[in-house]
Design an enzyme around this catalytic site. Structure first.
Site, PDB file in Angstrom:
ATOM      1  N   TRP A  10      -2.985  -4.984   0.377  1.00 40.28           N
ATOM      2  CA  TRP A  10      -2.875  -4.629   1.714  1.00 40.28           C
ATOM      3  C   TRP A  10      -3.505  -3.115   1.686  1.00 40.28           C
ATOM      4  O   TRP A  10      -3.490  -2.784   2.923  1.00 40.28           O
ATOM      5  CB  TRP A  10      -1.577  -4.926   2.386  1.00 40.28           C
ATOM      6  CG  TRP A  10      -1.381  -6.284   2.275  1.00 40.28           C
ATOM      7  CD1 TRP A  10      -1.969  -7.363   2.180  1.00 40.28           C
ATOM      8  CD2 TRP A  10       0.033  -6.768   2.654  1.00 40.28           C
ATOM      9  NE1 TRP A  10      -1.298  -8.540   2.329  1.00 40.28           N
ATOM     10  CE2 TRP A  10      -0.088  -8.261   2.615  1.00 40.28           C
ATOM     11  CE3 TRP A  10       1.218  -6.299   3.289  1.00 40.28           C
ATOM     12  CZ2 TRP A  10       0.949  -9.179   3.083  1.00 40.28           C
ATOM     13  CZ3 TRP A  10       2.391  -7.048   3.853  1.00 40.28           C
ATOM     14  CH2 TRP A  10       2.086  -8.416   3.582  1.00 40.28           C
ATOM     15  N   LYS A  11      -3.672  -2.702   0.768  1.00 37.06           N
ATOM     16  CA  LYS A  11      -4.324  -1.116   0.829  1.00 37.06           C
ATOM     17  C   LYS A  11      -3.531  -0.186   1.795  1.00 37.06           C
ATOM     18  O   LYS A  11      -2.235  -0.680   2.078  1.00 37.06           O
ATOM     19  CB  LYS A  11      -5.589  -1.064   1.073  1.00 37.06           C
ATOM     20  CG  LYS A  11      -6.492  -2.082   0.132  1.00 37.06           C
ATOM     21  CD  LYS A  11      -8.092  -1.743   0.231  1.00 37.06           C
ATOM     22  CE  LYS A  11      -8.707  -2.654  -0.850  1.00 37.06           C
ATOM     23  NZ  LYS A  11     -10.236  -2.472  -1.091  1.00 37.06           N
ATOM     24  N   GLU A  97     -10.556   2.590  -5.846  1.00 34.32           N
ATOM     25  CA  GLU A  97     -10.330   3.611  -5.102  1.00 34.32           C
ATOM     26  C   GLU A  97      -9.437   4.696  -5.406  1.00 34.32           C
ATOM     27  O   GLU A  97      -9.671   5.888  -5.195  1.00 34.32           O
ATOM     28  CB  GLU A  97      -9.364   3.027  -3.854  1.00 34.32           C
ATOM     29  CG  GLU A  97     -10.616   2.185  -3.126  1.00 34.32           C
ATOM     30  CD  GLU A  97     -10.003   0.843  -2.377  1.00 34.32           C
ATOM     31  OE1 GLU A  97      -8.860   0.670  -1.979  1.00 34.32           O
ATOM     32  OE2 GLU A  97     -10.871   0.139  -1.853  1.00 34.32           O
ATOM     33  N   GLY A 234      -8.871  -7.960  -0.728  1.00 36.96           N
ATOM     34  CA  GLY A 234      -8.458  -6.841   0.317  1.00 36.96           C
ATOM     35  C   GLY A 234      -8.449  -7.514   1.790  1.00 36.96           C
ATOM     36  O   GLY A 234      -7.746  -7.983   2.442  1.00 36.96           O
ATOM     37  N   GLY A 235      -9.570  -7.323   2.392  1.00 35.29           N
ATOM     38  CA  GLY A 235      -9.635  -7.427   3.766  1.00 35.29           C
ATOM     39  C   GLY A 235      -9.066  -8.711   4.258  1.00 35.29           C
ATOM     40  O   GLY A 235      -8.488  -8.851   5.156  1.00 35.29           O
TER      41      GLY A 235
HETATM   42  P1  13P Z   1     -12.301  -6.702  -0.184  1.00 36.96           P
HETATM   43  O1  13P Z   1     -11.587  -7.887  -0.232  1.00 36.96           O
HETATM   44  O2  13P Z   1     -12.065  -5.806   1.036  1.00 36.96           O
HETATM   45  O3  13P Z   1     -13.689  -6.459  -0.723  1.00 36.96           O
HETATM   46  O4  13P Z   1     -11.323  -5.767  -1.106  1.00 36.96           O
HETATM   47  C1  13P Z   1     -11.044  -6.040  -2.478  1.00 36.96           C
HETATM   48  C2  13P Z   1     -10.173  -5.265  -3.350  1.00 36.96           C
HETATM   49  O5  13P Z   1     -10.425  -3.943  -3.259  1.00 36.96           O
HETATM   50  C3  13P Z   1      -8.912  -5.782  -3.728  1.00 36.96           C
HETATM   51  O6  13P Z   1      -8.108  -4.870  -4.142  1.00 36.96           O
END
Ligand code: 13P
Length: 251
Positions: A10-11, A97, A234-235
């Protein structure tokens, strides 16, 4: 047999209320998912509440990072022991990241993996090349350096507490997924590398997830590859509808 893992990262998104609401929305949608481990990784402040909300479900909780010391004068840090206390069973380590913006190196990844395993948790260890590295044919050497550096000194028994996530940096948040062939090629390389560093049986058992723009419409193709054992999303993990569709890829 490697049980697939679908994990949602979920960042830096969602308040406590929003995170609890999302897990509550997810629970009925994923309860019938076949033969898959389900993980969500909320921000630190939501971990405990999301973990409580997920108790009566199959959804397990991951943190997005940790520090390697158990306790002490380390202002701002959180240890694996405290993450376990908050209800986590997994910790994501070395996400690109963190490597890009927060100075994470293979050496700190290695310390964090050791701390996570010592606390009885499972580390989801991320590796991946940038676009420039791919375009200059350095993908395999970058991945090899990250895996060798991250896993250095680990006993082969430790590998049962490690999940690898291959996340090509150019595919993260860009909508540009690696093709099934591109992903499989690197996953197979990682598995062979693990066999070289440890042994064949460790390599055969370790789960290797793919991450980078995984969506409901591409998950099945990725999961059909022999060395892809799951996804780090991620998204598409931020909405119950899309994440549950990915979790239920097998149904
Ligand atoms: P996305 O699915 O948004 O490209 O992100 C991938 C991610 O960094 C999961 O850790």
């Amino acid at each position: 047999m490697r049980k697939p893992v679908i994990a949602g990262n979920w960042k830096l998104f969602k308040s406590i209320g929003e995170a609890v609401a999302l897990v509550n929305e997810l629970k009925p949608l994923v309860s019938g998912a076949q033969g898959v481990e389900i993980v969500v990784a909320p921000v630190f402040t939501s971990l405990s509440r999301v973990s409580d909300a997920a108790k009566d479900s199959r959804i397990k909780i991951a943190a997005q990072d940790c520090y390697w010391e158990e306790e002490g004068a380390f202002t701002g840090e959180v240890s694996p022991k405290l993450l376990k206390d908050a209800g986590c069973s997994y910790v994501i380590i070395g996400h690109s990241e963190r490597r890009q913006f927060f100075g994470e190196t293979d050496a700190t990844v290695n310390k964090k993996i050791n701390a996570v395993i010592a606390a009885g948790l499972t580390a989801i260890v991320c590796v991946g090349e940038s676009l420039a590295e791919r375009e200059s044919a350095q993908t395999f050497s970058v991945i090899e350096t990250q895996i060798q550096g991250g896993l250095t000194g680990l006993a082969k028994e430790a590998l049962s507490h490690i999940i690898i996530a291959y996340e090509p940096v150019w595919a993260i948040g860009t909508g540009k997924t690696a093709s099934e062939g591109q992903a499989q090629e690197v996953h197979s390389f990682i598995r062979q590398l693990i066999a070289r560093i440890f042994d064949q049986s460790v390599a055969g058992a370790v789960r290797i997830l793919y991450g980078g723009s995984v969506k409901p419409d591409n998950v099945k193709g990725l999961m059909s590859q022999p060395d892809i054992d799951g996804a780090l999303v991620g998204g598409a993990s931020l909405k119950a509808e899309s994440f549950s569709a990915i979790v239920c890829f097998n149904n």
